[in-house]
Scaffold this motif. Structure first.
Motif, PDB file in Angstrom:
ATOM      1  N   TYR A 255       0.814  -1.215   0.000  1.00  0.00           N
ATOM      2  CA  TYR A 255       0.000   0.000   0.000  1.00  0.00           C
ATOM      3  C   TYR A 255       0.849   1.267   0.000  1.00  0.00           C
ATOM      4  N   TYR A 256       2.103   1.153   0.344  1.00  0.00           N
ATOM      5  CA  TYR A 256       3.006   2.292   0.238  1.00  0.00           C
ATOM      6  C   TYR A 256       3.194   2.689  -1.221  1.00  0.00           C
ATOM      7  N   HIS A 257       3.168   1.693  -2.103  1.00  0.00           N
ATOM      8  CA  HIS A 257       3.399   1.938  -3.527  1.00  0.00           C
ATOM      9  C   HIS A 257       2.100   2.083  -4.331  1.00  0.00           C
ATOM     10  N   PHE A 258       1.032   1.409  -3.901  1.00  0.00           N
ATOM     11  CA  PHE A 258      -0.244   1.458  -4.623  1.00  0.00           C
ATOM     12  C   PHE A 258      -1.388   1.553  -3.614  1.00  0.00           C
ATOM     13  N   ASN A 259      -2.325   2.440  -3.870  1.00  0.00           N
ATOM     14  CA  ASN A 259      -3.438   2.630  -2.945  1.00  0.00           C
ATOM     15  C   ASN A 259      -4.369   1.426  -2.889  1.00  0.00           C
ATOM     16  N   ASN A 260      -4.527   0.736  -4.020  1.00  0.00           N
ATOM     17  CA  ASN A 260      -5.436  -0.397  -4.095  1.00  0.00           C
ATOM     18  C   ASN A 260      -5.130  -1.229  -5.338  1.00  0.00           C
ATOM     19  N   LYS A 261      -5.903  -2.274  -5.529  1.00  0.00           N
ATOM     20  CA  LYS A 261      -5.676  -3.161  -6.671  1.00  0.00           C
ATOM     21  C   LYS A 261      -5.959  -2.460  -7.992  1.00  0.00           C
ATOM     22  N   GLN A 262      -6.934  -1.547  -7.994  1.00  0.00           N
ATOM     23  CA  GLN A 262      -7.260  -0.828  -9.221  1.00  0.00           C
ATOM     24  C   GLN A 262      -6.070  -0.019  -9.719  1.00  0.00           C
ATOM     25  N   ASP A 263      -5.317   0.559  -8.799  1.00  0.00           N
ATOM     26  CA  ASP A 263      -4.127   1.315  -9.194  1.00  0.00           C
ATOM     27  C   ASP A 263      -3.104   0.410  -9.872  1.00  0.00           C
ATOM     28  N   ILE A 264      -2.993  -0.817  -9.383  1.00  0.00           N
ATOM     29  CA  ILE A 264      -2.066  -1.775  -9.990  1.00  0.00           C
ATOM     30  C   ILE A 264      -2.529  -2.118 -11.401  1.00  0.00           C
ATOM     31  N   VAL A 265      -3.829  -2.373 -11.565  1.00  0.00           N
ATOM     32  CA  VAL A 265      -4.373  -2.689 -12.890  1.00  0.00           C
ATOM     33  C   VAL A 265      -4.126  -1.538 -13.852  1.00  0.00           C
ATOM     34  N   LEU A 266      -4.365  -0.319 -13.416  1.00  0.00           N
ATOM     35  CA  LEU A 266      -4.166   0.848 -14.275  1.00  0.00           C
ATOM     36  C   LEU A 266      -2.711   0.998 -14.695  1.00  0.00           C
ATOM     37  N   GLU A 267      -1.794   0.761 -13.779  1.00  0.00           N
ATOM     38  CA  GLU A 267      -0.367   0.864 -14.118  1.00  0.00           C
ATOM     39  C   GLU A 267       0.021  -0.208 -15.135  1.00  0.00           C
ATOM     40  N   LEU A 268      -0.492  -1.408 -14.962  1.00  0.00           N
ATOM     41  CA  LEU A 268      -0.212  -2.474 -15.931  1.00  0.00           C
ATOM     42  C   LEU A 268      -0.806  -2.138 -17.294  1.00  0.00           C
ATOM     43  N   PHE A 269      -2.002  -1.557 -17.298  1.00  0.00           N
ATOM     44  CA  PHE A 269      -2.628  -1.156 -18.554  1.00  0.00           C
ATOM     45  C   PHE A 269      -1.783  -0.098 -19.256  1.00  0.00           C
ATOM     46  N   LYS A 270      -1.276   0.873 -18.509  1.00  0.00           N
ATOM     47  CA  LYS A 270      -0.428   1.916 -19.093  1.00  0.00           C
ATOM     48  C   LYS A 270       0.819   1.307 -19.728  1.00  0.00           C
ATOM     49  N   ARG A 271       1.399   0.335 -19.077  1.00  0.00           N
ATOM     50  CA  ARG A 271       2.599  -0.304 -19.619  1.00  0.00           C
ATOM     51  C   ARG A 271       2.268  -1.106 -20.875  1.00  0.00           C
ATOM     52  N   PHE A 272       1.106  -1.735 -20.845  1.00  0.00           N
ATOM     53  CA  PHE A 272       0.642  -2.469 -22.020  1.00  0.00           C
ATOM     54  C   PHE A 272       0.482  -1.523 -23.214  1.00  0.00           C
ATOM     55  N   ILE A 273      -0.126  -0.365 -22.988  1.00  0.00           N
ATOM     56  CA  ILE A 273      -0.346   0.605 -24.055  1.00  0.00           C
ATOM     57  C   ILE A 273       0.982   1.086 -24.633  1.00  0.00           C
ATOM     58  N   VAL A 274       1.935   1.356 -23.772  1.00  0.00           N
ATOM     59  CA  VAL A 274       3.245   1.835 -24.222  1.00  0.00           C
ATOM     60  C   VAL A 274       3.898   0.800 -25.143  1.00  0.00           C
ATOM     61  N   GLN A 275       3.749  -0.461 -24.823  1.00  0.00           N
ATOM     62  CA  GLN A 275       4.348  -1.522 -25.632  1.00  0.00           C
ATOM     63  C   GLN A 275       3.549  -1.795 -26.905  1.00  0.00           C
TER      64      GLN A 275
END
Length: 212
Positions: free
Chosen positions: A43-63
């Motif tokens: 939780y220090y790095h991500f507020n919740n699971k949704q934040d993790i999903v969004l970060e993974l989605f952003k990385r997917f888009i970049v690739q």
């Protein structure tokens, strides 16, 4: 010993769990346990699971962006279409949890739905540009009506093969053979509109995927 990047560890662990179990079945506690960190550290790095999903989605888009970015008014070969197709399927397979629960995720996570719709429009335009490039080279012969239907069918196959494979084949989140058959299916859609020698080249590639 190099210092461990906890944020990257969380993302890598989450991606593996989401792909294996499906995002709805994974909690932040599961992720913390698998990453061998405390929930508080997560939780220090991500507020919740949704934040993790969004970060993974952003990385997917970049690739994905360079894969589906096709210059306009460029004469393309059928092999260019196949290469773009293969890379797209490979990358979506790496982030397959996004497509397995696409509708649910888009409804649950603010802004993800609009981001996916934007991605779909971009991918649709890229496919249209690719087909136009094949036409320009003389490798593809298709009417405007046929092209419109083909584009819709290609979008369906490219973005909904994972839930179909999971339900129809009852084998979890679609193994490599399901991905190979999905690529073969897309090639089959384009085959009737290809001229020689591109037709035979794509037919041979399709056969190789079916032998996977």
């Amino acid at each position: 010993m190099p210092k461990r990047d906890t944020r990257e560890l969380i993302l890598a662990t989450s991606l593996g769990l989401f792909n294996e179990l499906g995002e709805p079945h994974v909690t932040t506690n599961h992720i913390a346990d698998a990453a061998d960190i405390s929930p508080g550290n997560l939780y220090y790095h991500f507020n919740n699971k949704q934040d993790i999903v969004l970060e993974l989605f952003k990385r997917f888009i970049v690739q994905l962006d360079p894969v589906i970015s096709v210059p306009e008014n460029t004469a393309l070969e059928a092999e260019d279409f196949w290469f773009q197709l293969h890379l797209s399927f490979e990358l979506k397979g790496q982030y397959r949890f996004l497509y397995r629960n696409l509708v649910d995720l888009a409804e649950q996570i603010p802004n993800l739905g609009s981001a996916f719709r934007g991605l779909f429009r971009q991918e649709h335009d890229a496919l249209a540009t690719t087909l136009a490039g094949l036409e320009q080279r003389g490798a593809l012969q298709i009417t405007p009506e046929e092209k419109s239907l083909l584009l819709n069918n290609l979008m369906l196959a490219l973005n909904y093969w994972l839930p179909f494979a999971s339900m129809f084949e009852n084998n979890g989140l679609a193994p490599a053979d399901s991905q190979a058959r999905a690529i073969a299916g897309v090639l089959q859609m384009v085959l009737p509109y290809l001229r020689e020698p591109e037709h035979d080249e794509m037919a041979e590639l399709m056969a190789r995927y079916l032998q996977h």
